[in-house]
Design an enzyme around this catalytic site. Structure first.
Site, PDB file in Angstrom:
ATOM      1  N   HIS A  82     -17.026  75.792  34.649  1.00 44.58           N
ATOM      2  CA  HIS A  82     -16.105  75.322  36.018  1.00 44.58           C
ATOM      3  C   HIS A  82     -14.349  75.370  35.358  1.00 44.58           C
ATOM      4  CE1 HIS A  82     -14.712  73.757  39.267  1.00 44.58           C
ATOM      5  NE2 HIS A  82     -13.921  72.952  39.193  1.00 44.58           N
ATOM      6  N   ASP A 161     -18.173  63.738  48.994  1.00 43.95           N
ATOM      7  CA  ASP A 161     -17.192  64.076  47.794  1.00 43.95           C
ATOM      8  C   ASP A 161     -16.321  65.122  49.681  1.00 43.95           C
ATOM      9  OD1 ASP A 161     -14.550  65.156  46.180  1.00 43.95           O
ATOM     10  OD2 ASP A 161     -16.211  67.046  46.710  1.00 43.95           O
ATOM     11  N   ARG A 168      -8.524  61.658  50.782  1.00 44.26           N
ATOM     12  CA  ARG A 168      -7.716  61.959  49.758  1.00 44.26           C
ATOM     13  C   ARG A 168      -5.889  62.988  49.850  1.00 44.26           C
ATOM     14  NH1 ARG A 168     -10.728  63.577  45.283  1.00 44.26           N
ATOM     15  NH2 ARG A 168      -8.277  63.637  44.438  1.00 44.26           N
ATOM     16  N   SER A 183     -15.083  63.705  41.514  1.00 48.05           N
ATOM     17  CA  SER A 183     -14.900  64.586  42.751  1.00 48.05           C
ATOM     18  C   SER A 183     -16.254  66.211  41.877  1.00 48.05           C
ATOM     19  CB  SER A 183     -14.086  65.536  43.269  1.00 48.05           C
ATOM     20  OG  SER A 183     -13.630  66.191  44.353  1.00 48.05           O
ATOM     21  N   LYS A 187     -19.946  68.131  42.156  1.00 47.01           N
ATOM     22  CA  LYS A 187     -19.965  68.694  42.529  1.00 47.01           C
ATOM     23  C   LYS A 187     -20.980  69.859  41.686  1.00 47.01           C
ATOM     24  CE  LYS A 187     -16.498  68.923  44.432  1.00 47.01           C
ATOM     25  NZ  LYS A 187     -14.800  69.462  44.974  1.00 47.01           N
TER      26      LYS A 187
HETATM   27  N1  URA Z   1     -10.532  69.810  43.258  1.00 48.51           N
HETATM   28  C1  URA Z   1     -12.206  69.028  43.142  1.00 48.51           C
HETATM   29  O1  URA Z   1     -13.043  70.119  43.448  1.00 48.51           O
HETATM   30  N2  URA Z   1     -12.041  67.742  44.016  1.00 48.51           N
HETATM   31  C2  URA Z   1     -10.711  67.168  43.700  1.00 48.51           C
HETATM   32  O2  URA Z   1     -10.313  65.908  43.889  1.00 48.51           O
HETATM   33  C3  URA Z   1      -9.150  67.585  43.182  1.00 48.51           C
HETATM   34  C4  URA Z   1     -10.000  69.431  42.580  1.00 48.51           C
END
Ligand code: URA
Length: 433
Positions: A82, A161, A168, A183, A187
């Site tokens: 990632h 999320d 947020r 977050s 994923k």
């Molecule tokens: N990227 C994400 O997937 N989540 C966040 O909170 C910030 C950047």
């Protein structure tokens, strides 16, 4: 349990229990907990932070709020990579066939997304015929057979999320390390990875501009991954200028192929070898990072990495002849050189400005509804630390519209030229295990 008590508990700097975090995430996903209470909790977390255990619980609660991908039918240790994102980041396109060529199974789920260029899927779709619409059984079969397949994101992954991130975004709580780390990690874990390699960018073109913050985020994600039983490591890499030389979908595919051929820019190659070595090592295909790197260099040298790319493209209905003949990729109608008006050393290239210029050309989506032009983009002919003479080409613009004066102004404004020596920036700042 009452949400107001939990907000108060966090506001006063106390640790939430596993049950309390589950209560919050389940209640928020189902709609029982309203946005105003969740906003208050997010702000309390912003100021009071979370322990590693709380971050891991929050991550897992978000993973379990939706579907989880089961990759158990794929043989071997599935290592996912990632990147926190940046301008010209085509690493996945090069890295996936590179590590697959040494036997690491790459079962990649990717998205489109917004930004300066498309996501990995858009970039791959610059290859004529290429399709990411494959069902689960074909996906599994292809990874077992070729060690590599890429599929478009489907299913209902981490709905908690998605909902929390949107909240947020409008409550000034995006920039909180525990919330960002959980977050991102939710994923990755929901996508079924056994092990995770993170590329956390730092610098003016990165989400995290300061090295100390990038390190803090990387350390937090590594701690969450380990806490949840996933072998996880991170590198901190530079995003003070775009990565490589190209920004634009087809242009980036071409550059990724050059890398697999052992050519192309040094920064892209070094980043792929650094991340790739970690992936090969975590997949237990080498007994040390050094051995992993040698294996990667071997498959670049003997052509196996390029062959893996061809097989992968063919298996997903794409035209593999683009690997030997990149002129078959989409090309733009107008090629415009932007020349330097002064001589000296390139001192700065503001990555965000180059990204904006690429997006204005049509390489990226400003909104979900925008369509992107796969052919257009920018090639940087000079990078930080390079010498430039008046009249040298700084940048080549690939456009499908005739009037690119605004793009030229932005690109010129992104460059600073100094009249003393400028060192090339560091590429890899740190490796975090
Ligand atoms: N990227 C994400 O997937 N989540 C966040 O909170 C910030 C950047």
């Amino acid at each position: 349990m009452r949400m107001v008590d939990l907000i108060e508990k966090k506001r006063d700097g106390n640790e939430l229990t596993k049950e309390e975090i589950r209560f919050v995430i389940e209640g928020y996903t189902s709609g029982d907990i309203p946005d105003y209470q969740m906003s208050a909790l997010a702000m309390a977390i912003f100021f009071q932070d979370m322990t590693t255990e709380e971050r891991a619980e929050l991550t897992m609660a978000m993973v379990e709020s939706g579907d989880q991908i089961d990759l158990s039918a794929i043989e071997g240790i599935k290592v996912d990579k990632h990147s926190t994102g940046g301008v010209g980041d085509k690493t996945t396109i090069a890295l996936a066939p590179l590590v697959a060529a040494v036997g690491v199974p790459v079962a990649k789920m990717s998205g489109r997304g917004l930004g300066h260029t498309g996501g990995t899927i858009d970039k791959l779709e610059a290859i004529p015929g290429f399709s990411v619409e494959i069902d689960t059984s074909k996906f599994t079969k292809l990874v077992n057979q070729n060690k590599l397949a890429v599929v478009g994101q489907s299913g209902n992954l981490t709905p908690a999320d998605k909902k929390l991130y949107s909240l947020r975004d409008v409550t000034a709580t995006v920039n909180s390390i525990p919330l960002i780390a959980s977050s991102i990690m939710s994923k990755k874990i929901a996508s079924g990875a056994d092990a995770i390699v993170l590329d956390v960018k730092t610098g003016s073109g990165a989400f995290m501009k300061k090295l100390e913050h990038s390190k803090e985020l990387a350390e937090s994600m590594v701690a969450i991954g380990k806490n949840l039983g996933r072998d996880t490591m991170a590198i901190i890499s530079d995003m003070n200028q775009p990565l490589g030389r190209t920004i634009g979908n087809a242009l980036e595919v071409k550059e990724a192929m050059e890398m697999l051929r052992g050519e192309g820019p040094d920064d892209l190659k070094e980043l792929c070898l650094t991340l790739g070595s970690q992936m090969v090592y975590l997949a237990k295909k080498a007994s040390s990072i050094e051995e992993a790197r040698i294996k990667l260099e071997e498959v670049i040298g003997n052509g196996r990495a390029l062959e893996t790319l061809k097989t992968f493209i063919e298996a997903q209905n794409g035209d593999p002849s683009i690997v030997d003949d990149p002129t078959k990729l989409p090309t733009a109608q107008h090629i415009i050189e932007v020349e330097a008006k002064e001589s000296g050393m390139i001192a700065e290239i503001i990555a965000d400005k180059i990204g904006t210029a690429a997006m204005l050309l049509g390489a990226g989506r400003a909104t979900k509804e925008s369509t992107i032009d796969l052919a257009v983009g920018i090639v940087l002919n000079k990078k930080i630390g390079d010498h430039v003479e008046i009249g040298d080409s700084l940048v080549t613009i690939h456009a499908n519209s005739e009037d690119v004066s605004e793009v030229i102004d932005i690109v010129v404004g992104a460059y600073s030229i100094a009249n003393q020596k400028v060192a090339k920036p560091t590429l890899i700042y740190d490796v975090i295990h």
